[in-house]
Design a protein around this motif. Structure first.
Motif, mmCIF file in Angstrom:
data_model
loop_
_atom_site.group_PDB
_atom_site.id
_atom_site.type_symbol
_atom_site.label_atom_id
_atom_site.label_comp_id
_atom_site.label_asym_id
_atom_site.label_seq_id
_atom_site.Cartn_x
_atom_site.Cartn_y
_atom_site.Cartn_z
ATOM 1 N N THR A 1 -1.621 8.710 5.897
ATOM 2 C CA THR A 1 -0.900 7.705 5.123
ATOM 3 C C THR A 1 -1.864 6.801 4.355
ATOM 4 N N LEU A 2 -3.007 6.497 4.954
ATOM 5 C CA LEU A 2 -3.964 5.594 4.336
ATOM 6 C C LEU A 2 -4.890 6.305 3.363
ATOM 7 N N GLY A 3 -4.953 7.624 3.431
ATOM 8 C CA GLY A 3 -5.904 8.356 2.622
ATOM 9 C C GLY A 3 -7.284 8.323 3.254
ATOM 10 N N GLU A 4 -8.319 8.449 2.458
ATOM 11 C CA GLU A 4 -9.688 8.385 2.972
ATOM 12 C C GLU A 4 -9.989 6.971 3.460
ATOM 13 N N ILE A 5 -10.513 6.852 4.688
ATOM 14 C CA ILE A 5 -10.835 5.539 5.230
ATOM 15 C C ILE A 5 -12.152 5.059 4.623
ATOM 16 N N LEU A 6 -12.091 3.899 3.944
ATOM 17 C CA LEU A 6 -13.248 3.362 3.245
ATOM 18 C C LEU A 6 -14.015 2.344 4.078
ATOM 19 N N TYR A 7 -13.279 1.532 4.836
ATOM 20 C CA TYR A 7 -13.962 0.512 5.632
ATOM 21 C C TYR A 7 -13.090 0.049 6.794
ATOM 22 N N GLY B 1 -8.036 1.945 3.058
ATOM 23 C CA GLY B 1 -7.944 3.362 2.739
ATOM 24 C C GLY B 1 -7.816 3.562 1.247
ATOM 25 N N SER B 2 -8.020 4.790 0.796
ATOM 26 C CA SER B 2 -7.926 5.069 -0.635
ATOM 27 C C SER B 2 -6.483 4.998 -1.136
ATOM 28 N N ARG B 3 -5.503 5.123 -0.224
ATOM 29 C CA ARG B 3 -4.095 5.039 -0.617
ATOM 30 C C ARG B 3 -3.467 3.707 -0.210
ATOM 31 N N LYS B 4 -3.651 3.336 1.059
ATOM 32 C CA LYS B 4 -3.054 2.102 1.574
ATOM 33 C C LYS B 4 -4.056 1.378 2.463
ATOM 34 N N MET B 5 -3.740 0.132 2.756
ATOM 35 C CA MET B 5 -4.616 -0.702 3.560
ATOM 36 C C MET B 5 -3.820 -1.374 4.678
#
Length: 350
Positions: free
Chosen positions: A144-150, A237-241
């Motif tokens: 759901t969040l996409g790629e986890i960035l941080y 995330g790349s999609r949601k946070m």
């Protein structure tokens, strides 16, 4: 056919022990039979609340009792290894308050002893069992969040100052265990800085950075010297946070459809256009169960089923390895320490 009751004893009735006692007294499939603590006044308080449980100031009474199947340990960190090893050698399944032990060598020896005797060894990483963290794990598993960035965490309060562990081992351990549980990759390096403001005590504030092979980075701020209590986690995330505030009474998790979009011009590949996306926010429904109640039930079910618990000795070992590396980095004034022994990418269980 009903299962045989697992007879549980709790060692330590100070800060965390009463919570363990209360939950095991109300857990299906087990019976709270004994509580041990060095202070008779604490045991008197326990006896008033749980008159059916035997109380003793001698840990040996618990270890040597043939009428006890499992031991939950909630004593100071420097005593964990000795008591846990004695309990395992006494044929008891063991649950240990975090951290499992003070060194990875000690944890490894506990794991070997438990495996040799076919016993359950579990560490009390309570946050892993919260409905909030379980929901975050689900959202990440479902992409759901996409790629986890941080992963950014701020964990602060006024106290409790301790003399046998620093603030990393007391507070950052929670975030390390959460990260280990929700992310698909293990960190490959750690950097940490810390400060001591009370002479003769360990670091009371610290900043820890975990590095991953991908673009993800985790920052953990911990502080025993804060005027207010803070328990906040931000996951981008790349999609949601996600914003997770454990002190919120109801909407502990908020999922934001916010982020950026990157448009690279086909005519000039070196030019980037950054767009900003601001969508809706929603707060997923979370169960009302107490995390420690879920954890206590999981411990008993693991004993009955002979299955490895979610927070097993092995996961406890990986957490301790990260904490050790962070402590070494503090001594080296923040120089990164590699974590090669933790292994590379690991898939999340279904």
């Amino acid at each position: 056919m009903s299962r045989r009751l697992i007879r549980v004893a709790v060692v330590g009735y100070g800060y965390w022990g009463p919570n363990l006692v209360r939950n095991f007294a109300n857990t299906d499939g087990c019976e709270l039979v004994a509580v041990s603590d060095l202070q008779p006044s604490r045991l008197a308080s326990c006896a008033r609340l749980h008159p059916a449980a035997t109380t003793t100031t001698r840990v040996r009474d618990v270890i040597e009792s043939p009428g006890i199947d499992a031991v939950a340990i909630a004593t100071p960190a420097h005593t964990h290894f000795e008591i846990a090893m004695a309990a395992l050698r006494g044929g008891k399944h063991v649950l240990v308050e975090k951290p499992l032990a003070r060194t990875s060598d000690q944890v490894g020896r506990l794991i070997e002893e438990a495996q040799r005797r076919n016993l359950i060894l579990m560490v009390d990483h309570t946050f892993v069992y919260t409905p909030a963290v379980q929901k975050i794990r689900q959202l990440i598993c479902e992409d759901t969040l996409g790629e986890i960035l941080y992963y950014n965490s701020n964990r602060a309060s006024l106290g409790l100052f301790q003399d046998d562990v620093n603030v990393i081992w007391d507070l950052a351990v929670h975030d390390v265990s959460i990260i280990q549980h929700i992310l698909k990759e293990a960190p490959v390096a750690v950097s940490a800085t810390g400060a001591t403001h009370v002479r003769g005590t360990p670091e009371n504030m610290a900043h820890v950075t975990l590095f991953f092979e991908n673009s993800c980075v985790a920052h953990i701020n911990v502080n025993w010297l804060s005027p207010i209590k803070v328990r906040q986690i931000f996951i981008g995330g790349s999609r949601k946070m996600i914003v997770y505030d454990d002190l919120e009474p109801t909407e502990k998790i908020k999922v934001y459809d916010k982020g950026i979009t990157v448009d690279r011009s086909a005519q000039a590949a070196h030019q980037l256009r950054i767009g900003y996306r601001a969508g809706d926010m929603w707060a997923p429904h979370l169960g009302a169960s107490e995390a420690l109640s879920i954890e206590a039930q999981h411990f008993i079910d693991s004993i009955h089923g002979g299955s490895s618990p979610i927070t097993s000795g092995t996961t406890g070992l990986q957490v301790v390895q990260i904490l050790e590396a962070a402590s070494r980095s503090i001594v080296a004034q923040g120089n990164p320490v590699r974590l090669s022994s933790l292994g590379k990418a690991r898939a999340l269980a279904g």
